[in-house]
Write a protein that holds these residues in place. Structure first.
Motif, PDB file in Angstrom:
ATOM      1  N   THR A 113      -3.748  18.330  -8.348  1.00  0.00           N
ATOM      2  CA  THR A 113      -3.328  18.758  -9.690  1.00  0.00           C
ATOM      3  C   THR A 113      -2.229  17.856 -10.227  1.00  0.00           C
ATOM      4  OG1 THR A 113      -3.932  21.066  -9.273  1.00  0.00           O
ATOM      5  CG2 THR A 113      -2.330  20.655 -11.036  1.00  0.00           C
ATOM      6  N   VAL A 114      -1.229  17.579  -9.389  1.00  0.00           N
ATOM      7  CA  VAL A 114      -0.093  16.758  -9.815  1.00  0.00           C
ATOM      8  C   VAL A 114      -0.530  15.324 -10.127  1.00  0.00           C
ATOM      9  CG1 VAL A 114       2.034  15.656  -9.009  1.00  0.00           C
ATOM     10  CG2 VAL A 114       1.705  18.110  -8.683  1.00  0.00           C
TER      11      VAL A 114
ATOM     12  N   PHE B 290      -2.302   5.622  -4.813  1.00  0.00           N
ATOM     13  CA  PHE B 290      -2.003   5.926  -3.420  1.00  0.00           C
ATOM     14  C   PHE B 290      -3.243   5.740  -2.562  1.00  0.00           C
ATOM     15  CE2 PHE B 290       1.057   8.192  -6.010  1.00  0.00           C
ATOM     16  CZ  PHE B 290       2.244   7.822  -5.394  1.00  0.00           C
ATOM     17  N   LYS B 291      -3.077   4.932  -1.520  1.00  0.00           N
ATOM     18  CA  LYS B 291      -4.192   4.598  -0.635  1.00  0.00           C
ATOM     19  C   LYS B 291      -4.646   5.819   0.159  1.00  0.00           C
ATOM     20  CE  LYS B 291      -5.558   1.219   2.885  1.00  0.00           C
ATOM     21  NZ  LYS B 291      -5.100   0.059   3.692  1.00  0.00           N
ATOM     22  N   THR B 292      -3.702   6.679   0.520  1.00  0.00           N
ATOM     23  CA  THR B 292      -4.059   7.884   1.259  1.00  0.00           C
ATOM     24  C   THR B 292      -3.069   8.995   0.950  1.00  0.00           C
ATOM     25  OG1 THR B 292      -4.730   8.708   3.445  1.00  0.00           O
ATOM     26  CG2 THR B 292      -2.699   7.438   3.352  1.00  0.00           C
ATOM     27  N   VAL B 293      -3.517  10.221   1.144  1.00  0.00           N
ATOM     28  CA  VAL B 293      -2.675  11.401   0.963  1.00  0.00           C
ATOM     29  C   VAL B 293      -2.814  12.271   2.201  1.00  0.00           C
ATOM     30  CG1 VAL B 293      -2.352  13.559  -0.312  1.00  0.00           C
ATOM     31  CG2 VAL B 293      -2.831  11.434  -1.558  1.00  0.00           C
ATOM     32  N   VAL B 294      -1.690  12.669   2.764  1.00  0.00           N
ATOM     33  CA  VAL B 294      -1.677  13.659   3.844  1.00  0.00           C
ATOM     34  C   VAL B 294      -0.975  14.902   3.316  1.00  0.00           C
ATOM     35  CG1 VAL B 294      -0.741  14.246   6.117  1.00  0.00           C
ATOM     36  CG2 VAL B 294      -1.791  11.996   5.730  1.00  0.00           C
ATOM     37  N   SER B 295      -1.700  16.009   3.311  1.00  0.00           N
ATOM     38  CA  SER B 295      -1.174  17.263   2.768  1.00  0.00           C
ATOM     39  C   SER B 295      -1.050  18.301   3.875  1.00  0.00           C
ATOM     40  CB  SER B 295      -2.098  17.789   1.674  1.00  0.00           C
ATOM     41  OG  SER B 295      -3.305  18.258   2.244  1.00  0.00           O
ATOM     42  N   ALA B 296      -0.614  19.486   3.508  1.00  0.00           N
ATOM     43  CA  ALA B 296      -0.493  20.575   4.474  1.00  0.00           C
ATOM     44  C   ALA B 296      -1.837  20.922   5.106  1.00  0.00           C
ATOM     45  CB  ALA B 296       0.094  21.803   3.785  1.00  0.00           C
ATOM     46  N   ASN B 297      -2.923  20.669   4.395  1.00  0.00           N
ATOM     47  CA  ASN B 297      -4.253  20.973   4.919  1.00  0.00           C
ATOM     48  C   ASN B 297      -4.643  20.099   6.102  1.00  0.00           C
ATOM     49  OD1 ASN B 297      -4.174  21.322   1.814  1.00  0.00           O
ATOM     50  ND2 ASN B 297      -5.781  22.743   2.456  1.00  0.00           N
TER      51      ASN B 297
ATOM     52  N   TYR C 156      -1.688  10.919 -13.900  1.00  0.00           N
ATOM     53  CA  TYR C 156      -2.573   9.749 -13.918  1.00  0.00           C
ATOM     54  C   TYR C 156      -2.217   8.746 -12.824  1.00  0.00           C
ATOM     55  CZ  TYR C 156      -3.626  11.713 -18.499  1.00  0.00           C
ATOM     56  OH  TYR C 156      -3.969  12.561 -19.528  1.00  0.00           O
ATOM     57  N   LEU C 157      -1.957   9.267 -11.623  1.00  0.00           N
ATOM     58  CA  LEU C 157      -1.566   8.422 -10.499  1.00  0.00           C
ATOM     59  C   LEU C 157      -2.597   8.436  -9.369  1.00  0.00           C
ATOM     60  CD1 LEU C 157       2.243   9.303 -10.140  1.00  0.00           C
ATOM     61  CD2 LEU C 157       1.268   7.185 -11.051  1.00  0.00           C
ATOM     62  N   GLU C 158      -3.805   8.950  -9.639  1.00  0.00           N
ATOM     63  CA  GLU C 158      -4.784   9.135  -8.568  1.00  0.00           C
ATOM     64  C   GLU C 158      -5.070   7.837  -7.808  1.00  0.00           C
ATOM     65  OE1 GLU C 158      -6.643  11.328 -12.195  1.00  0.00           O
ATOM     66  OE2 GLU C 158      -5.215   9.703 -11.857  1.00  0.00           O
ATOM     67  N   ASN C 159      -5.090   6.699  -8.511  1.00  0.00           N
ATOM     68  CA  ASN C 159      -5.494   5.453  -7.867  1.00  0.00           C
ATOM     69  C   ASN C 159      -4.323   4.628  -7.353  1.00  0.00           C
ATOM     70  OD1 ASN C 159      -4.457   4.663 -10.316  1.00  0.00           O
ATOM     71  ND2 ASN C 159      -6.053   3.146 -10.742  1.00  0.00           N
TER      72      ASN C 159
ATOM     73  N   PRO D  95       0.854  -1.188   0.000  1.00  0.00           N
ATOM     74  CA  PRO D  95       0.000   0.000   0.000  1.00  0.00           C
ATOM     75  C   PRO D  95       0.894   1.243   0.000  1.00  0.00           C
ATOM     76  CG  PRO D  95      -0.686  -1.554   1.704  1.00  0.00           C
ATOM     77  CD  PRO D  95       0.649  -2.018   1.211  1.00  0.00           C
ATOM     78  N   LEU D  96       0.561   2.214  -0.843  1.00  0.00           N
ATOM     79  CA  LEU D  96       1.370   3.422  -0.970  1.00  0.00           C
ATOM     80  C   LEU D  96       0.600   4.627  -0.434  1.00  0.00           C
ATOM     81  CD1 LEU D  96       2.735   3.009  -4.629  1.00  0.00           C
ATOM     82  CD2 LEU D  96       3.691   2.098  -2.493  1.00  0.00           C
ATOM     83  N   ALA D  97       1.355   5.636   0.008  1.00  0.00           N
ATOM     84  CA  ALA D  97       0.761   6.884   0.478  1.00  0.00           C
ATOM     85  C   ALA D  97       1.655   8.037   0.065  1.00  0.00           C
ATOM     86  CB  ALA D  97       0.579   6.860   1.995  1.00  0.00           C
ATOM     87  N   ILE D  98       1.099   9.236   0.108  1.00  0.00           N
ATOM     88  CA  ILE D  98       1.866  10.467  -0.093  1.00  0.00           C
ATOM     89  C   ILE D  98       1.733  11.320   1.154  1.00  0.00           C
ATOM     90  CG2 ILE D  98       1.878  12.704  -1.287  1.00  0.00           C
ATOM     91  CD1 ILE D  98       1.323  11.295  -3.869  1.00  0.00           C
ATOM     92  N   THR D  99       2.867  11.824   1.643  1.00  0.00           N
ATOM     93  CA  THR D  99       2.880  12.765   2.755  1.00  0.00           C
ATOM     94  C   THR D  99       3.686  13.966   2.304  1.00  0.00           C
ATOM     95  OG1 THR D  99       2.804  10.937   4.338  1.00  0.00           O
ATOM     96  CG2 THR D  99       3.433  13.100   5.190  1.00  0.00           C
TER      97      THR D  99
END
Length: 215
Positions: free
Chosen positions: A118-119, A129-136, A124-127, A104-108
């Motif tokens: 946007t990126v 990553f299981k989860t994304v944690v951003s500055a928000n 075409y990488l939306e699917n 399972p992959l994620a972005i932090t």
């Protein structure tokens, strides 16, 4: 044992730190502050815009400036720039596709959610990553451990079973403080800035199954 792999975005997947810098320069130029490369590196590299901009506003004594407004304006400029100028580092898409088959992959990231969206849409990488944690999502950005601790919580895993791929000293400090393993790549920093990582690479082909099993 590594069970999940977490990617930083800017400087790891996307070769776009110069676009963040340019967007920051453009926005602060309108309020009378020239952002030199030295100022950008000192305040912004590996940090959220909220933390960086608050510190700049305080240190440079900028008056009557709304941080949220500056962040929003910078994000809009960045998204306009990235639409025509997005670059990725050699080998990283192949690495993502290979790791996706097993982990399972994620972005932090210290980027805003809109910037991440946007990126990922552009690539075409939306699917992937299981989860994304951003500055928000965080109150305290890197080098605080909060972003990576939250990522582990959202994945439902123990931090010690996570591997982070980072490019900045602040990012490495965040991952290590969260209790995760960390591989650093020399995309944006010299090797001597990355020594806190468990392993340092110069090319994504160095992330082999053998390396992952040894961490």
């Amino acid at each position: 044992m590594i069970e999940n792999v977490i990617f930083d975005m800017n400087g790891v997947i996307t070769d776009d730190e110069h676009l963040h810098e340019l967007a920051t320069q453009k926005v602060f130029e309108t309020i009378g502050l020239t952002i030199t490369p030295e100022i950008y590196r000192q305040y912004c590299l590996g940090r959220t815009d909220a933390s960086a901009f608050c510190d700049m506003i305080k240190d440079f004594q900028l008056k009557n400036i709304e941080v949220a407004s500056i962040i929003s304006e910078k994000s809009i400029v960045y998204q306009q720039l990235v639409a025509d100028n997005l670059k990725v580092y050699p080998g990283v898409i192949m690495l993502i596709e290979r790791l996706y088959q097993k982990y399972p992959l994620a972005i932090t990231t210290s980027s805003t959610f809109e910037e991440v969206k946007t990126v990922l849409n552009e690539l075409y990488l939306e699917n992937r990553f299981k989860t994304v944690v951003s500055a928000n999502d965080v109150q305290r950005g890197k080098p605080d451990p909060e972003p990576y601790v939250l990522t582990a919580e959202k994945l439902g895993v123990l931090p010690e079973n996570c591997l982070v791929i980072e490019d900045s000293e602040n990012g490495i400090r965040s991952a290590i403080a969260a209790g995760m393993k960390c591989i650093a790549i020399t995309n944006t920093e010299n090797r001597d800035k990355l020594t806190l990582a468990h392993y340092i690479i110069e090319d994504y082909s160095e992330i082999t199954n053998e390396l992952l099993e040894s961490l």
